[in-house]
Scaffold this motif. Structure first.
Motif, PDB file in Angstrom:
ATOM      1  N   CYS A  72      13.775  63.903  50.026  1.00  8.28           N
ATOM      2  CA  CYS A  72      13.870  62.694  50.851  1.00  8.28           C
ATOM      3  C   CYS A  72      15.283  62.109  50.807  1.00  8.28           C
ATOM      4  O   CYS A  72      15.659  61.322  51.677  1.00  8.28           O
ATOM      5  CB  CYS A  72      12.843  61.647  50.426  1.00  8.28           C
ATOM      6  SG  CYS A  72      13.186  60.821  48.873  1.00  8.28           S
ATOM      7  N   LEU A 145      11.159  53.203  58.610  1.00 12.96           N
ATOM      8  CA  LEU A 145      12.146  54.282  58.542  1.00 12.96           C
ATOM      9  C   LEU A 145      13.253  54.177  59.587  1.00 12.96           C
ATOM     10  O   LEU A 145      14.413  54.516  59.295  1.00 12.96           O
ATOM     11  CB  LEU A 145      11.434  55.634  58.663  1.00 12.96           C
ATOM     12  CG  LEU A 145      12.264  56.882  58.368  1.00 12.96           C
ATOM     13  CD1 LEU A 145      12.839  56.850  56.961  1.00 12.96           C
ATOM     14  CD2 LEU A 145      11.422  58.138  58.581  1.00 12.96           C
ATOM     15  N   TYR A 227      15.888  55.248  51.719  1.00 14.15           N
ATOM     16  CA  TYR A 227      15.000  56.361  52.080  1.00 14.15           C
ATOM     17  C   TYR A 227      14.038  56.673  50.933  1.00 14.15           C
ATOM     18  O   TYR A 227      12.847  56.929  51.160  1.00 14.15           O
ATOM     19  CB  TYR A 227      15.819  57.610  52.403  1.00 14.15           C
ATOM     20  CG  TYR A 227      16.459  57.618  53.770  1.00 14.15           C
ATOM     21  CD1 TYR A 227      15.696  57.842  54.913  1.00 14.15           C
ATOM     22  CD2 TYR A 227      17.832  57.447  53.925  1.00 14.15           C
ATOM     23  CE1 TYR A 227      16.286  57.869  56.173  1.00 14.15           C
ATOM     24  CE2 TYR A 227      18.432  57.474  55.174  1.00 14.15           C
ATOM     25  CZ  TYR A 227      17.654  57.679  56.295  1.00 14.15           C
ATOM     26  OH  TYR A 227      18.239  57.699  57.536  1.00 14.15           O
TER      27      TYR A 227
END
Length: 271
Positions: A72, A145, A227
């Motif tokens: 990620c 996001l 993130y």
């Protein structure tokens, strides 16, 4: 007023941007067996390498689902580093177009960033699939996001516009930035959590909060940490650092674009 006029001009050339992005994506996967699937395979292979090195060979990490933790962070870092590498050379590499045809020159580095953004978005389903298989939590916070993605795009475009300009006049920029990106990678919390950075460190007899300064001086540290919060921990972002990073990204964009506009009339002579 000049910047507004220029932005309007860039918007009028949006079809050219789309074509350049499509060209970059086609060239990238031309004559390859897997084609666009490399957008999935490449980060997975890198994840396996870093997991082997930093979780097994260098000592087992206490991070659960360490491979998810790495992936990620690795995906946005790859987006950033590949954009910087390609955009830095975008003006010099397209000298034949610059000398023959008029168009807003900033379209070239911007198209590189956008094509890498497409690759990043294509790779995200692989992360979500692997996270679900591994039992990592996917919470409602993932809906936020687009915020770190937007901040990262703003920061990356500004940084790339500055480097593309610098590379026109100093061709060593491409070589130097390659070395700097490697160092930048290790001071960005990709294979270690940012909380692992000590809050008290000493350098030349001066005590300082290393974790805080890492966030302040390295915008990618805050972006990557955001993130990790959303995708790995299933938690909201640290809002204060994200707002500060967003402000930094806007400043970098303004400075980078200002430098680009000032020197772009000389590009035809220099390339």
């Amino acid at each position: 007023m000049k910047i507004i006029h220029r932005l309007r001009e860039v918007w009028n050339y949006r079809e050219l941007i789309r074509n350049l992005v499509a060209r970059d994506l086609k060239v990238r996967y031309r004559h390859s067996v897997l084609g666009v699937a490399w957008s999935w395979v490449n980060p997975l292979l890198m994840m396996l390498v870093y997991t082997m090195v930093f979780n097994f060979l260098a000592g087992r990490s206490d991070q659960p689902n360490f491979h998810i933790f790495v992936l990620c962070a690795l995906l946005p870092w790859n987006f950033f580093s590949t954009s910087v590498g390609g955009a830095t050379a975008s003006i010099v590499g397209n000298a034949h177009l610059i000398k023959k045809v008029y168009f807003p020159r900033e379209i070239l580095p911007i198209s590189i960033v956008l094509s890498n953004l497409v690759n990043f978005v294509i790779a995200l389903p692989v992360f979500f699939g692997l996270a679900l298989v591994s039992g990592a939590p996917i919470t409602r916070w993932v809906l936020l996001l687009p915020i770190p993605i937007l901040v990262q795009v703003i920061f990356t475009v500004g940084f790339c516009l500055f480097l593309a300009t610098l590379n026109v006049f100093y061709r060593d920029t491409q070589i130097i930035i390659g070395v700097l990106m490697m160092a930048w990678f290790f001071v960005t919390p990709i294979f270690y959590p940012i909380t692992q950075v000590p809050q008290e460190a000493e350098l030349f007899g001066i005590t300082f909060n290393a974790q805080l300064w890492l966030r302040w001086l390295n915008p990618m540290a805050s972006i990557v940490a955001s993130y990790q919060d959303l995708l790995y921990r299933g938690a909201p972002m640290a809002l204060d650092f994200m707002l500060r990073t967003a402000a930094t990204a806007l400043i970098v964009l303004a400075v980078g674009y200002g430098v680009f506009l000032r020197y772009s009339p000389r590009f035809g002579e220099e390339v």
